[in-house]
Scaffold this motif. Structure first.
Motif, PDB file in Angstrom:
ATOM      1  N   LEU A 126      -6.105   3.098   4.900  1.00  0.00           N
ATOM      2  CA  LEU A 126      -5.312   1.904   4.606  1.00  0.00           C
ATOM      3  C   LEU A 126      -6.106   0.910   3.750  1.00  0.00           C
ATOM      4  CD1 LEU A 126      -2.479   1.025   5.363  1.00  0.00           C
ATOM      5  CD2 LEU A 126      -3.397  -0.027   7.425  1.00  0.00           C
ATOM      6  N   CYS A 127      -7.417   0.930   3.892  1.00  0.00           N
ATOM      7  CA  CYS A 127      -8.258  -0.047   3.181  1.00  0.00           C
ATOM      8  C   CYS A 127      -8.922   0.537   1.940  1.00  0.00           C
ATOM      9  CB  CYS A 127      -9.330  -0.594   4.116  1.00  0.00           C
ATOM     10  SG  CYS A 127      -8.639  -1.438   5.535  1.00  0.00           S
ATOM     11  N   THR A 128      -8.810   1.850   1.753  1.00  0.00           N
ATOM     12  CA  THR A 128      -9.399   2.473   0.571  1.00  0.00           C
ATOM     13  C   THR A 128      -8.651   1.985  -0.669  1.00  0.00           C
ATOM     14  OG1 THR A 128      -9.813   4.397   1.916  1.00  0.00           O
ATOM     15  CG2 THR A 128     -10.077   4.680  -0.443  1.00  0.00           C
ATOM     16  N   LYS A 129      -9.398   1.533  -1.638  1.00  0.00           N
ATOM     17  CA  LYS A 129      -8.771   0.996  -2.856  1.00  0.00           C
ATOM     18  C   LYS A 129      -8.166   2.132  -3.679  1.00  0.00           C
ATOM     19  CE  LYS A 129     -10.144  -3.299  -2.109  1.00  0.00           C
ATOM     20  NZ  LYS A 129     -10.727  -3.035  -0.814  1.00  0.00           N
ATOM     21  N   LYS A 149       0.829  -1.213   0.000  1.00  0.00           N
ATOM     22  CA  LYS A 149       0.000   0.000   0.000  1.00  0.00           C
ATOM     23  C   LYS A 149       0.856   1.253   0.000  1.00  0.00           C
ATOM     24  CE  LYS A 149      -4.490  -0.253   0.470  1.00  0.00           C
ATOM     25  NZ  LYS A 149      -5.296   0.611  -0.370  1.00  0.00           N
ATOM     26  N   LYS A 150       0.403   2.295  -0.670  1.00  0.00           N
ATOM     27  CA  LYS A 150       1.118   3.578  -0.615  1.00  0.00           C
ATOM     28  C   LYS A 150       1.044   4.131   0.807  1.00  0.00           C
ATOM     29  CE  LYS A 150       1.213   5.405  -5.251  1.00  0.00           C
ATOM     30  NZ  LYS A 150       0.241   5.689  -6.272  1.00  0.00           N
ATOM     31  N   ASP A 151       2.044   4.971   1.157  1.00  0.00           N
ATOM     32  CA  ASP A 151       2.127   5.531   2.515  1.00  0.00           C
ATOM     33  C   ASP A 151       0.810   6.125   3.022  1.00  0.00           C
ATOM     34  OD1 ASP A 151       4.748   4.912   2.482  1.00  0.00           O
ATOM     35  OD2 ASP A 151       5.502   6.964   2.729  1.00  0.00           O
ATOM     36  N   THR A 152       0.430   5.747   4.236  1.00  0.00           N
ATOM     37  CA  THR A 152      -0.669   6.423   4.940  1.00  0.00           C
ATOM     38  C   THR A 152      -0.178   6.704   6.356  1.00  0.00           C
ATOM     39  OG1 THR A 152      -1.699   4.493   5.981  1.00  0.00           O
ATOM     40  CG2 THR A 152      -2.364   4.984   3.709  1.00  0.00           C
ATOM     41  N   GLU A 153      -0.938   7.499   7.090  1.00  0.00           N
ATOM     42  CA  GLU A 153      -0.559   7.794   8.479  1.00  0.00           C
ATOM     43  C   GLU A 153      -1.414   7.008   9.464  1.00  0.00           C
ATOM     44  OE1 GLU A 153       2.338   9.429   9.223  1.00  0.00           O
ATOM     45  OE2 GLU A 153       2.459   9.187   7.044  1.00  0.00           O
ATOM     46  N   VAL A 154      -1.759   5.784   9.102  1.00  0.00           N
ATOM     47  CA  VAL A 154      -2.511   4.921  10.011  1.00  0.00           C
ATOM     48  C   VAL A 154      -1.517   4.239  10.963  1.00  0.00           C
ATOM     49  CG1 VAL A 154      -3.928   2.824  10.134  1.00  0.00           C
ATOM     50  CG2 VAL A 154      -4.398   4.547   8.389  1.00  0.00           C
ATOM     51  N   VAL A 155      -1.888   4.163  12.244  1.00  0.00           N
ATOM     52  CA  VAL A 155      -1.026   3.538  13.242  1.00  0.00           C
ATOM     53  C   VAL A 155      -0.996   2.021  13.012  1.00  0.00           C
ATOM     54  CG1 VAL A 155      -0.725   3.075  15.717  1.00  0.00           C
ATOM     55  CG2 VAL A 155      -1.573   5.311  14.954  1.00  0.00           C
ATOM     56  N   VAL A 156       0.208   1.449  12.884  1.00  0.00           N
ATOM     57  CA  VAL A 156       0.291  -0.006  12.701  1.00  0.00           C
ATOM     58  C   VAL A 156       0.894  -0.717  13.911  1.00  0.00           C
ATOM     59  CG1 VAL A 156       0.341   0.049  10.169  1.00  0.00           C
ATOM     60  CG2 VAL A 156       2.490   0.151  11.437  1.00  0.00           C
ATOM     61  N   SER A 157       1.555   0.050  14.795  1.00  0.00           N
ATOM     62  CA  SER A 157       2.141  -0.586  15.979  1.00  0.00           C
ATOM     63  C   SER A 157       2.461   0.475  17.029  1.00  0.00           C
ATOM     64  CB  SER A 157       3.428  -1.321  15.580  1.00  0.00           C
ATOM     65  OG  SER A 157       4.017  -1.952  16.690  1.00  0.00           O
ATOM     66  N   VAL A 158       2.261   0.111  18.294  1.00  0.00           N
ATOM     67  CA  VAL A 158       2.704   0.969  19.394  1.00  0.00           C
ATOM     68  C   VAL A 158       3.635   0.120  20.253  1.00  0.00           C
ATOM     69  CG1 VAL A 158       2.024   2.263  21.459  1.00  0.00           C
ATOM     70  CG2 VAL A 158       0.660   2.448  19.376  1.00  0.00           C
ATOM     71  N   SER A 206       3.561   4.579   7.216  1.00  0.00           N
ATOM     72  CA  SER A 206       4.679   5.118   6.416  1.00  0.00           C
ATOM     73  C   SER A 206       6.028   4.775   7.058  1.00  0.00           C
ATOM     74  CB  SER A 206       4.535   6.632   6.252  1.00  0.00           C
ATOM     75  OG  SER A 206       4.446   7.251   7.515  1.00  0.00           O
ATOM     76  N   ASP A 207       6.065   4.642   8.387  1.00  0.00           N
ATOM     77  CA  ASP A 207       7.317   4.265   9.071  1.00  0.00           C
ATOM     78  C   ASP A 207       7.722   2.831   8.730  1.00  0.00           C
ATOM     79  OD1 ASP A 207       7.580   6.678  10.531  1.00  0.00           O
ATOM     80  OD2 ASP A 207       6.204   5.953  12.076  1.00  0.00           O
ATOM     81  N   ILE A 208       6.765   1.922   8.825  1.00  0.00           N
ATOM     82  CA  ILE A 208       7.082   0.494   8.631  1.00  0.00           C
ATOM     83  C   ILE A 208       7.514   0.258   7.172  1.00  0.00           C
ATOM     84  CG2 ILE A 208       4.808  -0.516   7.962  1.00  0.00           C
ATOM     85  CD1 ILE A 208       6.732  -2.041  10.784  1.00  0.00           C
TER      86      ILE A 208
END
Ligand code: ZN
Ligand code: ZN
Length: 351
Positions: free
Chosen positions: A348-351, A67-76, A91-93
């Motif tokens: 993150l899920c938007t096509k 997926k292209k970069d988004t600012e959704v949290v994937v891990s804390v 975007s970090d991962i």
């Protein structure tokens, strides 16, 4: 299970343990919340690893990388300092993908994960890379602003850190108090390593003396520090310095306080594999509870909201079930109403 798209006020609280209401949450800080869930989550993930949970995480990672970069949290990820954590965004991962340059945040987060795995929280101090860089490369006046007056270094056996050199390269820093030795290890081939380590030893000696002058800290002031050179594999490409730094830190921590044997491969294939391993470590170390916290700000309450504010609008993604504050999506009431009628997907899920 029917997924509700109806914004709740505040919906995720429904998922909390019985009897726990918002008013009883000690802090609105997402990091605190994340910490509350830490022990059980960690155990769960450890079991996942043993039972093939790796496969799920691996396919999750592939999807995130595609997926292209988004600012959704994937891990804390919790740090060794209680109450602090790294919020890792999508975007970090993605910076761990092959041929990408690792960010300081990702490398530092991995240091904390490895220290936690090796149960070194009280034996090795992880110095943030910014402060390490200031101590090594900046003027005295600036170094004085980084006294770390609350840290008692001699309660630890070592410091591990890393520094950004010339904005294009990461090097590994290892300070071993028992050997009175400082290693500034360059992932690239470098004939000046002894001189650079000697310089680091001098800079840190000055730093410890400065702490004595500024805040009466005498820890590690009386040690005669020397520079050391450690043998290690070198990077074979122009972008894997961060990965090699993580590998060196890992090797140091695994056998601490013994001298590590730096044996790992650095071919393109081996680096690609290591990047995946590191990314999976970040995903599986997460204490983020997507049922409770907002996937955009990682908090329970939207940023800037006041304590007595009781109403918060949330919306849940129809595809991945993440919850988001409508405020964090800049979604007004009109958009929210529309989203309630149809399907709604997070970025993150938007096509
Ligand atoms: Zn939010
Ligand atoms: Zn989603």
């Amino acid at each position: 299970m029917q997924k509700t798209k109806t914004p709740k006020a505040p919906a995720p609280l429904k998922k909390q343990a019985p009897g726990q209401t918002e008013a009883h949450i000690p802090s609105q800080d997402p990091k605190d919340k994340a910490r509350q869930g830490q022990s059980s989550e960690m155990t769960e993930h450890a079991e996942d690893d043993a039972q093939g949970g790796k496969l799920d995480a691996s396919s999750e990672l592939t999807a995130l990388w595609e997926k292209k970069d988004t600012e959704v949290v994937v891990s804390v990820v919790p740090t060794q300092i209680r109450g602090n954590s790294f919020t890792i965004y999508h975007s970090d991962i993605r910076t761990l993908r092959p041929h990408q340059w690792l960010t300081g945040k990702i490398i530092e987060c991995l240091f904390h994960i490895h220290a936690n795995k090796c149960k070194l929280g009280t034996r090795i101090y992880i110095l943030n890379h910014y402060t390490a860089g200031v101590i090594l490369f900046r003027k005295r006046e600036e170094v004085r602003k980084h006294t770390l007056s609350k840290i008692q270094f001699d309660s630890y056996g070592a410091i591990v850190s890393f520094v950004n050199v010339g904005n294009i390269h990461w090097t590994f820093l290892y300070i071993n108090a028992e050997e009175s030795t400082m290693y500034l290890a360059d992932p690239a081939r470098n004939s000046a390593v002894q001189a650079e380590s000697d310089n680091a030893a001098k800079k840190f000696s000055d730093y410890f003396k400065m702490r004595r002058t500024c805040c009466s800290k005498t820890d590690w002031v009386d040690i005669t520090w020397k520079g050391g050179v450690m043998k290690h594999p070198v990077q074979q490409d122009g972008n894997s310095c961060g990965v090699v730094v993580c590998m060196m830190a890992k090797k140091v921590m695994e056998v601490f306080p013994k001298t590590p044997k730096m044996t790992f491969g650095t071919t393109t294939r081996e680096m690609a594999h290591q990047r995946k391993v590191l990314a999976l470590e970040i995903l599986t170390a997460s204490v983020f509870d997507k049922e409770v916290n907002c996937a955009m700000c990682a908090a329970i309450k939207p940023p800037g909201s006041v304590t007595h504010q009781t109403h918060t609008d949330w919306i849940q993604c129809d595809s991945c079930s993440r919850w988001c504050h409508t405020q964090c999506l800049q979604m007004d009431q009109k958009c929210l109403k529309e989203a309630q009628v149809g399907d709604w997907d997070c970025s993150l899920c938007t096509k």
